[in-house]
Design a protein around this motif. Structure first.
Motif, short mmCIF file in Angstrom:
data_model
loop_
_atom_site.label_atom_id
_atom_site.label_comp_id
_atom_site.label_asym_id
_atom_site.label_seq_id
_atom_site.Cartn_x
_atom_site.Cartn_y
_atom_site.Cartn_z
N ASN A 1 0.84 -1.19 0.00
CA ASN A 1 0.00 0.00 0.00
C ASN A 1 0.88 1.25 0.00
OD1 ASN A 1 -1.44 2.31 1.35
ND2 ASN A 1 -3.13 0.86 1.23
N PRO A 2 0.73 2.15 -0.98
CA PRO A 2 1.59 3.34 -1.08
C PRO A 2 1.56 4.22 0.18
CG PRO A 2 0.36 3.04 -3.11
CD PRO A 2 -0.21 2.07 -2.12
N GLU A 3 0.38 4.36 0.79
CA GLU A 3 0.29 5.19 2.00
C GLU A 3 1.06 4.56 3.15
OE1 GLU A 3 -3.71 6.05 3.02
OE2 GLU A 3 -4.17 7.09 1.14
N THR A 4 0.92 3.25 3.28
CA THR A 4 1.65 2.55 4.34
C THR A 4 3.15 2.65 4.12
OG1 THR A 4 -0.18 0.97 4.58
CG2 THR A 4 1.93 0.34 5.53
N LEU A 5 3.55 2.47 2.86
CA LEU A 5 4.97 2.54 2.52
C LEU A 5 5.51 3.96 2.73
CD1 LEU A 5 7.35 0.96 1.48
CD2 LEU A 5 6.58 1.38 -0.85
N GLY A 6 4.69 4.96 2.41
CA GLY A 6 5.11 6.34 2.63
C GLY A 6 5.35 6.62 4.10
N GLY A 7 4.47 6.08 4.95
CA GLY A 7 4.66 6.25 6.39
C GLY A 7 5.92 5.59 6.89
N LEU A 8 6.26 4.44 6.30
CA LEU A 8 7.47 3.73 6.69
C LEU A 8 8.71 4.53 6.30
CD1 LEU A 8 8.50 0.84 7.73
CD2 LEU A 8 8.82 0.34 5.31
N LEU A 9 8.72 5.06 5.07
CA LEU A 9 9.88 5.78 4.59
C LEU A 9 10.06 7.14 5.27
CD1 LEU A 9 9.76 5.01 0.75
CD2 LEU A 9 11.41 4.18 2.42
N SER A 10 8.96 7.72 5.72
CA SER A 10 9.06 9.03 6.38
C SER A 10 9.86 8.96 7.68
CB SER A 10 7.67 9.59 6.66
OG SER A 10 6.99 8.80 7.61
N ASN A 11 9.98 7.74 8.22
CA ASN A 11 10.73 7.56 9.47
C ASN A 11 12.05 6.81 9.26
OD1 ASN A 11 8.83 8.35 11.96
ND2 ASN A 11 7.56 7.51 10.33
N ALA A 12 12.40 6.57 8.00
CA ALA A 12 13.63 5.83 7.72
C ALA A 12 14.85 6.73 7.92
CB ALA A 12 13.61 5.29 6.30
N VAL A 13 15.96 6.11 8.30
CA VAL A 13 17.21 6.84 8.53
C VAL A 13 18.25 6.36 7.53
CG1 VAL A 13 19.07 7.32 10.19
CG2 VAL A 13 16.70 7.06 10.99
N LYS A 14 18.96 7.30 6.92
CA LYS A 14 19.99 6.97 5.93
C LYS A 14 21.33 6.71 6.63
CE LYS A 14 17.92 9.85 2.31
NZ LYS A 14 18.13 11.02 1.40
N HIS A 15 22.08 5.74 6.10
CA HIS A 15 23.40 5.41 6.62
C HIS A 15 24.36 5.18 5.45
CE1 HIS A 15 21.53 4.40 10.57
NE2 HIS A 15 20.57 3.90 9.81
N GLU A 16 25.62 5.55 5.64
CA GLU A 16 26.66 5.24 4.68
C GLU A 16 27.86 4.69 5.44
OE1 GLU A 16 27.70 8.32 1.99
OE2 GLU A 16 25.63 8.75 1.38
N TYR A 17 28.44 3.59 4.91
CA TYR A 17 29.56 2.94 5.57
C TYR A 17 30.66 2.64 4.55
CZ TYR A 17 26.26 2.09 9.39
OH TYR A 17 25.34 2.23 10.39
N PRO A 18 31.92 2.80 4.95
CA PRO A 18 33.04 2.43 4.07
C PRO A 18 33.31 0.93 4.17
CG PRO A 18 33.89 3.32 6.11
CD PRO A 18 32.39 3.43 6.20
N PRO A 19 34.07 0.37 3.25
CA PRO A 19 34.41 -1.06 3.34
C PRO A 19 35.08 -1.40 4.67
CG PRO A 19 35.07 -0.15 1.22
CD PRO A 19 34.66 1.01 2.07
N GLY A 20 34.67 -2.55 5.23
CA GLY A 20 35.27 -3.01 6.48
C GLY A 20 34.57 -2.52 7.74
N ARG A 21 33.66 -1.57 7.60
CA ARG A 21 32.97 -1.03 8.78
C ARG A 21 31.84 -1.96 9.22
NH1 ARG A 21 32.12 4.21 10.56
NH2 ARG A 21 34.25 4.55 9.79
N ALA A 22 31.72 -2.18 10.52
CA ALA A 22 30.64 -2.99 11.06
C ALA A 22 29.34 -2.19 11.01
CB ALA A 22 30.95 -3.39 12.49
N VAL A 23 28.30 -2.81 10.49
CA VAL A 23 26.99 -2.17 10.43
C VAL A 23 26.18 -2.54 11.67
CG1 VAL A 23 24.85 -1.99 9.10
CG2 VAL A 23 27.04 -2.24 7.91
N VAL A 24 26.13 -3.82 11.99
CA VAL A 24 25.53 -4.27 13.24
C VAL A 24 26.46 -5.30 13.86
CG1 VAL A 24 23.16 -3.88 12.45
CG2 VAL A 24 24.18 -6.14 12.16
N MET A 25 26.37 -5.47 15.17
CA MET A 25 27.25 -6.40 15.87
C MET A 25 26.45 -7.53 16.50
SD MET A 25 30.25 -5.22 15.37
CE MET A 25 31.20 -6.20 16.53
#
Length: 226
Positions: A17-41
């Motif tokens: 559902n586009p509305e549901t998906l829009g609500g999800l993306l409105s709270n999403a956080v962007k991340h950028e990581y270089p090679p070798g960096r731990a994203v989650v532990m």
């Protein structure tokens, strides 16, 4: 990211559902990581789910004082859902193999979204079953020849995350140690098989662009089916 582009990139949200998906993306956080960096532990609590917008990551687990790669994920994949769904600490680490861009959504927001959209809930179950089938396939291949097992790994990566080209599909130039771990063969076997595939013209390794060109995907698929 717009909802249309997001649903096209991530199969999980196809037909959501586009509305549901829009609500999800409105709270999403962007991340950028270089090679070798731990994203989650490993052992950290699952407070978010992550979506791979670009780049490649590896999922690994500590085994006998050695970090063993369990899976390779690329653009369009997601991870972290298991720790959310069973409310437990994470069982694996996730590290960036290449420069990677991610979106994260909190556990609470993601669970709420699943409940709001039954079709999305069903799609989530389908993709988790697909992952289980791929795990079962690897188990069935445990006694096959190393070349057959490695061909299966390359074909799976190409089908799931490969970028189409005029010659075939391109995947990231995954370190041989990680390929060996995921395929459950030795590092020496991996090096020899990749060299042979290269000499046959089935693949071409481009270290400068960190790419493996899967030129003859048809032959790789035939090898994988043996």
């Amino acid at each position: 990211m717009k909802t249309e582009a997001f649903s096209e990139l991530f199969p999980l949200f196809k037909g959501a559902n586009p509305e549901t998906l829009g609500g999800l993306l409105s709270n999403a956080v962007k991340h950028e990581y270089p090679p070798g960096r731990a994203v989650v532990m490993e052992d950290s609590w699952g407070n978010a789910i992550y979506f791979v917008v670009s780049g490649w990551v590896k999922v690994r687990r500590l085994s006998n004082d050695r970090a063993v790669s369990m899976a390779i994920l690329g653009r369009g994949a997601f991870f972290g859902e298991m720790a959310i769904l069973d409310e437990s600490p994470r069982s694996n680490d996730v590290l960036a193999l290449s420069p990677v861009r991610l979106l994260s959504v909190t556990a609470q927001r993601f669970i709420q979204t699943l409940f709001k959209d039954p079709q999305l809930h069903h799609r989530m179950l389908q993709l988790m079953v697909r992952r289980l089938r791929q795990t079962n396939l690897r188990y069935q291949l445990r006694n096959r020849q190393p070349a057959v097992k490695l061909a299966n790994t390359l074909v799976e990566l190409a089908e799931n995350y490969g970028q189409k080209t005029a010659e075939g599909k391109d995947i990231f130039n995954i370190p041989y140690e990680d390929l060996a771990d995921v395929t459950d063969i030795t590092l020496d076997e991996t090096s020899k098989i990749m060299e042979k595939l290269d000499s046959k013209g089935w693949i071409k390794i481009d270290p400068d662009n960190q790419t493996i060109h899967l030129i003859n995907l048809k032959h790789l698929i035939n090898l994988a089916s043996q």
